[in-house]
Design an enzyme around this catalytic site. Structure first.
Site, PDB file in Angstrom:
ATOM      1  N   ASP A   1     -11.153   1.908  -2.206  1.00 45.93           N
ATOM      2  CA  ASP A   1     -11.460   3.342  -2.174  1.00 45.93           C
ATOM      3  C   ASP A   1     -12.536   3.728  -3.186  1.00 45.93           C
ATOM      4  O   ASP A   1     -12.930   4.897  -3.262  1.00 45.93           O
ATOM      5  CB  ASP A   1     -10.196   4.165  -2.467  1.00 45.93           C
ATOM      6  N   ASP A  25       0.833  -1.201   0.000  1.00 47.62           N
ATOM      7  CA  ASP A  25       0.000   0.000   0.000  1.00 47.62           C
ATOM      8  C   ASP A  25       0.871   1.256   0.000  1.00 47.62           C
ATOM      9  O   ASP A  25       1.936   1.288   0.615  1.00 47.62           O
ATOM     10  CB  ASP A  25      -0.882  -0.049   1.254  1.00 47.62           C
ATOM     11  N   GLU A  50       1.112  -0.498  -5.086  1.00 42.17           N
ATOM     12  CA  GLU A  50      -0.055   0.398  -5.153  1.00 42.17           C
ATOM     13  C   GLU A  50       0.481   1.796  -5.437  1.00 42.17           C
ATOM     14  O   GLU A  50       0.941   2.505  -4.543  1.00 42.17           O
ATOM     15  CB  GLU A  50      -0.830   0.337  -3.833  1.00 42.17           C
TER      16      GLU A  50
END
Length: 388
Positions: A380, A284, A327
């Site tokens: 998200d 992430d 990511e």
């Protein structure tokens, strides 16, 4: 997410519904199941704010399996309240009812006699005792964050550590038992998935929660005020297409100089632990390894922050051959692109971002290039049906 699997007990688990989902993936000719982080969630129950970067979430331990093992009865489970809405996780009910049940299972278990338990403890030497001690203390102090604990144990004074370890010995063993059960059940599920041709993609948040065993145990690895251990700066991102005021995550920032000095030992242990859980790892906020955004502690938005230099390519030495997805969403500049190219990891393309009328939009399928992991959306984004 594991939490979203069907369950009569308030939250998804590693039980029969997880195995049925793997069967569904196989029938649908899928090869991957990506999960959200599976760590124990803290206040607010976000999987990106966990009590530990190493531990597993006790909520995911399957209760039906404990019944089959003779550690619980169905009547004991049925006597609990698991919420009224089957489409939502009842986190408050899960918190209040699950731990007393797990305490009963712990009291009845002869786990210490199992060969697998000793091996698990040996494999988890780096983090298990500290995490179990931290959780025992947390419950002892009415679930307050560690910054609100008495000063002697907050600063891990030797006498206080020894005294509380003795006083809370049984509680510490309980939290170790929960981790043993988590890893035992997850291991069986992952093996089953692999046998069906399904690889598990895990998700490792770049930052850890302030209220975590990691920060309490290793304060020297974070940018904290030495006098009171509060953060000097916290994590977030500046205003972007997700938010006009930016995102103020509030996580303490790493002291990259201190981490570099010991060869990134904490990170190496963390990534090694992750690859014991998953086949492939999504890291992430990959851009934070190039440059990261630092917001003064106490700010109520992410508008007033500054960019700082991250550890860069040296951090990834020894990881180049690992199965990692980066990511690379958000504000991406040339430095991030260069780091991604140097590491050779696939970045992420999100179809939900693509169709804004801009022919140069990098998320349009015609502009993907090679070496990309393509998603309809992430956690998200709205689900595809809602987006349409």
């Amino acid at each position: 997410p594991v939490s979203s699997l069907p369950s009569p007990y308030g939250i998804g688990t590693f039980g029969s519904a997880a195995y049925e989902f793997v069967d569904f993936l196989k029938k649908a000719r899928q090869k991957y199941w990506q999960v959200l982080p599976v760590g124990p969630t803290s206040y607010g129950d976000s999987p990106y704010q966990s009590f530990s970067a190493f531990a597993g979430n006790p909520y995911f331990i399957d209760l039906d399996t404990l019944v089959k093992e003779g550690l619980l009865t169905q009547d004991e489970i049925n006597a609990c309240y698991w919420g009224d809405n089957p489409t939502q996780v009842a986190y408050d009910a899960v918190f209040w009812y699950r731990f007393p049940l797990l305490k009963k299972a712990y009291a009845r278990s002869e786990y210490r006699e199992e060969q697998g338990y000793e091996k698990f403890c040996m494999d988890s030497w780096y983090w298990l005792n500290d995490y179990a001690f931290y959780m025992a203390l947390k419950f002892h102090f009415d679930n307050k964050e560690w910054l609100a604990w008495p000063e002697d144990i907050r600063f891990r004074k030797k006498e206080a550590v020894e005294s509380y370890r003795e006083e809370l010995k049984d509680e510490i063993d309980f939290w170790k038992f929960l981790q043993y059960k988590f890893y035992q059940q997850w291991g069986k599920l992952r093996t089953y998935a692999n046998e069906q041709g399904i690889s598990i993609i895990g998700d490792i948040p770049i930052y850890v929660a302030l209220d975590s065993a990691d920060v309490w145990t290793h304060p020297e690895l974070f940018l904290l005020d030495e006098e009171n251990l509060t953060p000097l700066k916290v994590a977030g991102v500046p205003p972007d297409y997700f938010s006009a005021t930016g995102q103020l995550w509030g996580n303490p920032l790493f002291d990259w100089d201190a981490m570099r000095a010991d060869g990134y030992a904490w990170w190496k242990e963390r990534i090694a632990r992750a690859f014991r859980l998953y086949d492939i790892l999504r890291i992430d906020h990959f851009r934070g390894f190039d440059r990261y955004y630092a917001v003064p502690y106490g700010e109520n938005s992410a508008k007033r922050g500054t960019w700082r230099q991250g550890p860069g390519a040296a951090f990834f030495d020894g990881l180049k051959e690992s199965s990692i997805v980066a990511e690379d969403l958000g504000i991406i500049d040339e430095g991030v692109r260069q780091l991604l190219a140097e590491m050779g990891y696939p970045g992420m393309k999100v179809l939900s971002f693509a169709f804004d009328g801009n022919p140069d939009n990098p998320y349009l399928p015609s502009r993907f290039g090679e070496n990309a992991a393509v998603y309809t959306g992430t956690h998200d984004n709205p689900p595809v049906k809602a987006w349409l």
